[in-house]
Scaffold this motif. Structure first.
Motif, mmCIF file in Angstrom:
data_model
loop_
_atom_site.group_PDB
_atom_site.id
_atom_site.type_symbol
_atom_site.label_atom_id
_atom_site.label_comp_id
_atom_site.label_asym_id
_atom_site.label_seq_id
_atom_site.Cartn_x
_atom_site.Cartn_y
_atom_site.Cartn_z
ATOM 1 N N SER A 40 4.360 1.084 -0.122
ATOM 2 C CA SER A 40 3.871 0.300 1.097
ATOM 3 C C SER A 40 2.833 -0.744 0.876
ATOM 4 O O SER A 40 2.377 -0.570 -0.318
ATOM 5 C CB SER A 40 3.470 1.381 2.027
ATOM 6 N N ALA A 41 2.304 -1.429 1.990
ATOM 7 C CA ALA A 41 1.283 -2.339 1.568
ATOM 8 C C ALA A 41 -0.038 -1.652 1.085
ATOM 9 O O ALA A 41 -0.806 -2.405 0.641
ATOM 10 C CB ALA A 41 0.964 -3.102 2.997
ATOM 11 N N SER A 42 -0.052 -0.480 1.562
ATOM 12 C CA SER A 42 -1.348 0.224 1.047
ATOM 13 C C SER A 42 -1.249 0.975 -0.367
ATOM 14 O O SER A 42 -2.006 1.377 -0.855
ATOM 15 C CB SER A 42 -1.704 1.511 2.189
ATOM 16 N N ASP A 54 0.963 3.349 -1.343
ATOM 17 C CA ASP A 54 1.696 4.347 -1.010
ATOM 18 C C ASP A 54 3.367 4.382 -1.731
ATOM 19 O O ASP A 54 3.850 3.279 -1.230
ATOM 20 C CB ASP A 54 1.879 5.349 0.340
#
Length: 256
Positions: A87-89, A91
């Motif tokens: 994901s963008a974060s 994860d």
């Protein structure tokens, strides 16, 4: 996962071709006056090919088409990695795909009812055709060391095999062919899903490398121009020194 599904899918496709050929042989045996014994010899060799295909379709110690005596439990749902997501974060998660391998087992040496080719298939034949009541059961292969399902007759021809029995065998083999085709379609879809994810990840890696390169790599056009200018400056400097050196030699020659 891709290798396992590829192996099983290839084996299933090969088995479908052989079962289709057996069905064609049975149809030929229905022809009046044909030598059923000769056709049965061909069917026997096709059965041997099916056994060979099922036993050899293994990868990394797993075989989804054949269950031998060493397998304590019946084949069930197989799980394999189908996707990788970041994901963008930052994860990370891994997605899995499932395939019910019990639908692809061709030969089961411990429980004949679990194999697509060893199980008994109930059919309508003779006067029962179209009544909705089955009156005969056929299996295609008896596994080595195993037995045919109770009340089932193995598909094989003798000189006295009746037309009704041949037609019943054709119906049973056709039903097996339908089940194999369904299993191959499901496995093929799973295999395609893994292949598409593999291609996507390769493309994504290329795009990420290109994006990072835009941030850290030098502008090759600019650097090339700068290098060319530096080389030109060096050449001009060398030529200037050469001219200066030749002029001093000319001045010294005047004093000789």
């Amino acid at each position: 996962g891709a290798a396992k599904t590829d192996t099983a899918y290839t084996g299933l496709n090969a088995a479908i071709d052989v079962v289709s050929e057996i069905k064609a042989k049975l149809v030929a045996a229905r022809e009046p006056g044909v030598d059923k014994l000769k056709i049965n010899k061909e069917i026997t060799e096709l059965k041997n090919q099916l056994v060979s295909t099922a036993t050899s379709a293994s990868f990394s110690g797993e075989n989804w088409l054949y269950r031998d005596a060493s397998s304590a439990t019946a084949l069930g749902t197989k799980e394999m990695v189908g996707s990788f997501t970041r994901s963008a974060s930052g994860d990370v998660s891994v997605g899995t795909l499932e395939f019910d391998a019990s639908t692809s087992v061709l030969i089961d040496t411990q429980d004949s009812s679990l194999g697509q080719l060893t199980k008994g298939v109930a059919v309508e034949q003779g006067t029962a055709v179209g009544t909705g009541t089955t009156n005969a059961t056929y299996n295609l292969i008896v596994a080595s060391g195993g037995t045919a399902p109770s009340g089932s007759t193995t598909v094989e021809l003798t000189a006295s095999t009746s037309d009704d029995n041949i037609e019943g065998m054709i119906s049973a083999v056709d039903s097996m062919l339908t089940d194999l085709t369904d299993a191959a379609a499901t496995l093929g879809a799973t295999n395609k899903r893994i292949s598409m994810q593999d291609d996507f990840m390769a493309d994504l890696m290329d795009v990420i490398d290109k994006g990072v390169g835009r941030l850290v790599d030098a502008d090759m056009n600019e650097e090339s121009t700068r290098l060319k200018a530096l080389q030109t400056q060096q050449q001009l400097g060398i030529q200037a020194l050469s001219i200066a050196n030749s002029d001093s030699q000319n001045i010294l020659s005047l004093f000789r």
